[in-house]
Scaffold this motif. Sequence first.
Motif, PDB file in Angstrom:
ATOM      1  N   TYR A   1       0.814  -1.225   0.000  1.00  0.00           N
ATOM      2  CA  TYR A   1       0.000   0.000   0.000  1.00  0.00           C
ATOM      3  C   TYR A   1       0.841   1.266   0.000  1.00  0.00           C
ATOM      4  O   TYR A   1       0.298   2.366   0.126  1.00  0.00           O
ATOM      5  CB  TYR A   1      -0.902   0.012   1.235  1.00  0.00           C
ATOM      6  N   GLN A   2       2.151   1.134  -0.127  1.00  0.00           N
ATOM      7  CA  GLN A   2       3.050   2.273   0.049  1.00  0.00           C
ATOM      8  C   GLN A   2       2.774   3.438  -0.889  1.00  0.00           C
ATOM      9  O   GLN A   2       3.126   4.572  -0.581  1.00  0.00           O
ATOM     10  CB  GLN A   2       4.504   1.831  -0.038  1.00  0.00           C
ATOM     11  N   ARG A   3       2.137   3.204  -2.009  1.00  0.00           N
ATOM     12  CA  ARG A   3       1.832   4.318  -2.910  1.00  0.00           C
ATOM     13  C   ARG A   3       0.454   4.922  -2.615  1.00  0.00           C
ATOM     14  O   ARG A   3       0.094   5.951  -3.182  1.00  0.00           O
ATOM     15  CB  ARG A   3       1.932   3.851  -4.357  1.00  0.00           C
ATOM     16  N   LEU A   4      -0.299   4.297  -1.733  1.00  0.00           N
ATOM     17  CA  LEU A   4      -1.648   4.773  -1.418  1.00  0.00           C
ATOM     18  C   LEU A   4      -1.750   5.461  -0.063  1.00  0.00           C
ATOM     19  O   LEU A   4      -2.669   6.249   0.165  1.00  0.00           O
ATOM     20  CB  LEU A   4      -2.619   3.584  -1.432  1.00  0.00           C
ATOM     21  N   PHE A   5      -0.842   5.121   0.845  1.00  0.00           N
ATOM     22  CA  PHE A   5      -0.887   5.647   2.209  1.00  0.00           C
ATOM     23  C   PHE A   5       0.460   6.239   2.581  1.00  0.00           C
ATOM     24  O   PHE A   5       1.474   5.923   1.964  1.00  0.00           O
ATOM     25  CB  PHE A   5      -1.219   4.537   3.212  1.00  0.00           C
ATOM     26  N   GLU A   6       0.447   7.065   3.600  1.00  0.00           N
ATOM     27  CA  GLU A   6       1.683   7.583   4.155  1.00  0.00           C
ATOM     28  C   GLU A   6       1.811   7.046   5.574  1.00  0.00           C
ATOM     29  O   GLU A   6       0.876   7.128   6.366  1.00  0.00           O
ATOM     30  CB  GLU A   6       1.647   9.107   4.179  1.00  0.00           C
TER      31      GLU A   6
ATOM     32  N   ILE B   1      13.022  -2.324   5.780  1.00  0.00           N
ATOM     33  CA  ILE B   1      12.630  -1.536   4.603  1.00  0.00           C
ATOM     34  C   ILE B   1      13.136  -2.196   3.322  1.00  0.00           C
ATOM     35  O   ILE B   1      12.400  -2.319   2.339  1.00  0.00           O
ATOM     36  CB  ILE B   1      13.167  -0.087   4.729  1.00  0.00           C
ATOM     37  N   THR B   2      14.368  -2.637   3.364  1.00  0.00           N
ATOM     38  CA  THR B   2      14.958  -3.309   2.202  1.00  0.00           C
ATOM     39  C   THR B   2      14.266  -4.637   1.936  1.00  0.00           C
ATOM     40  O   THR B   2      13.931  -4.957   0.787  1.00  0.00           O
ATOM     41  CB  THR B   2      16.469  -3.522   2.418  1.00  0.00           C
ATOM     42  N   ARG B   3      14.030  -5.403   2.992  1.00  0.00           N
ATOM     43  CA  ARG B   3      13.411  -6.719   2.834  1.00  0.00           C
ATOM     44  C   ARG B   3      12.053  -6.620   2.145  1.00  0.00           C
ATOM     45  O   ARG B   3      11.706  -7.445   1.309  1.00  0.00           O
ATOM     46  CB  ARG B   3      13.264  -7.381   4.206  1.00  0.00           C
ATOM     47  N   TYR B   4      11.257  -5.609   2.514  1.00  0.00           N
ATOM     48  CA  TYR B   4       9.907  -5.488   1.956  1.00  0.00           C
ATOM     49  C   TYR B   4       9.830  -4.481   0.806  1.00  0.00           C
ATOM     50  O   TYR B   4       8.733  -4.134   0.368  1.00  0.00           O
ATOM     51  CB  TYR B   4       8.908  -5.173   3.071  1.00  0.00           C
ATOM     52  N   GLU B   5      10.983  -4.029   0.338  1.00  0.00           N
ATOM     53  CA  GLU B   5      11.079  -3.161  -0.828  1.00  0.00           C
ATOM     54  C   GLU B   5      10.204  -1.917  -0.708  1.00  0.00           C
ATOM     55  O   GLU B   5       9.456  -1.567  -1.624  1.00  0.00           O
ATOM     56  CB  GLU B   5      10.765  -3.947  -2.105  1.00  0.00           C
ATOM     57  N   ILE B   6      10.301  -1.264   0.419  1.00  0.00           N
ATOM     58  CA  ILE B   6       9.535  -0.030   0.640  1.00  0.00           C
ATOM     59  C   ILE B   6      10.363   1.133   0.106  1.00  0.00           C
ATOM     60  O   ILE B   6      11.459   1.409   0.584  1.00  0.00           O
ATOM     61  CB  ILE B   6       9.193   0.149   2.131  1.00  0.00           C
ATOM     62  N   THR B   7       9.808   1.788  -0.901  1.00  0.00           N
ATOM     63  CA  THR B   7      10.522   2.881  -1.565  1.00  0.00           C
ATOM     64  C   THR B   7       9.749   4.194  -1.530  1.00  0.00           C
ATOM     65  O   THR B   7      10.272   5.232  -1.929  1.00  0.00           O
ATOM     66  CB  THR B   7      10.824   2.514  -3.030  1.00  0.00           C
ATOM     67  N   SER B   8       8.501   4.153  -1.077  1.00  0.00           N
ATOM     68  CA  SER B   8       7.715   5.393  -1.016  1.00  0.00           C
ATOM     69  C   SER B   8       6.701   5.303   0.119  1.00  0.00           C
ATOM     70  O   SER B   8       6.413   4.230   0.640  1.00  0.00           O
ATOM     71  CB  SER B   8       7.006   5.660  -2.345  1.00  0.00           C
ATOM     72  N   GLY B   9       6.177   6.464   0.471  1.00  0.00           N
ATOM     73  CA  GLY B   9       5.114   6.515   1.467  1.00  0.00           C
ATOM     74  C   GLY B   9       5.556   6.387   2.906  1.00  0.00           C
ATOM     75  O   GLY B   9       4.728   6.442   3.811  1.00  0.00           O
ATOM     76  N   LEU B  10       6.842   6.223   3.163  1.00  0.00           N
ATOM     77  CA  LEU B  10       7.334   6.027   4.524  1.00  0.00           C
ATOM     78  C   LEU B  10       8.213   7.196   4.930  1.00  0.00           C
ATOM     79  O   LEU B  10       9.132   7.573   4.214  1.00  0.00           O
ATOM     80  CB  LEU B  10       8.141   4.725   4.618  1.00  0.00           C
ATOM     81  N   GLN B  11       7.898   7.779   6.093  1.00  0.00           N
ATOM     82  CA  GLN B  11       8.727   8.830   6.681  1.00  0.00           C
ATOM     83  C   GLN B  11       9.209   8.331   8.033  1.00  0.00           C
ATOM     84  O   GLN B  11       8.398   7.907   8.863  1.00  0.00           O
ATOM     85  CB  GLN B  11       7.928  10.105   6.905  1.00  0.00           C
TER      86      GLN B  11
END
Length: 164
Positions: free
Chosen positions: A22-27, A44-54
Amino acid sequence: MLVTTVSSWYGLERLLRSFAPYQRLFELIIGGLEASNPEIQRIITRYEITSGLQIEGRLTKEELKGFYKRVHICFGSLGLHTINLSFASTLKVKESISHGVPVAIGYLEEDFYANPEFEPFYLQLPNDDSLVNFELLRQFAIRFYSDPQNQLTLRELALKYIDV
């Protein structure tokens, strides 16, 4: 979510694993933990989170007030099952509701458990390692914020039952 470590009881890995699709839909904002923390970077690397996370690091008292004004839902611990707990009473949940912010929790919050007045203001998630349903979170937020009185009501409940 506010955390100070990547300890299992916070459930950060569960939350981030759930957030990844959901990283592109939620912050998602994580306060209290430095972005350079190797454990959070591994997740973060394991789950390939590249956006939406601060990841905001440690917050001062003033910055914390701003945090609560920016978020729609706060998370209580999502990993208490990892240390064989099902009941807890956490300061972060108390602080969140005192700011009028509803919470999603993965355990039985002692302050809510026997008080039905809190029921509309928190989302009870399973106390296990299942995925957090972000669509359910969205529906909960829409329902909560559809009544402009809910934030004030939640704050008043916090003052009545939890404030010391």
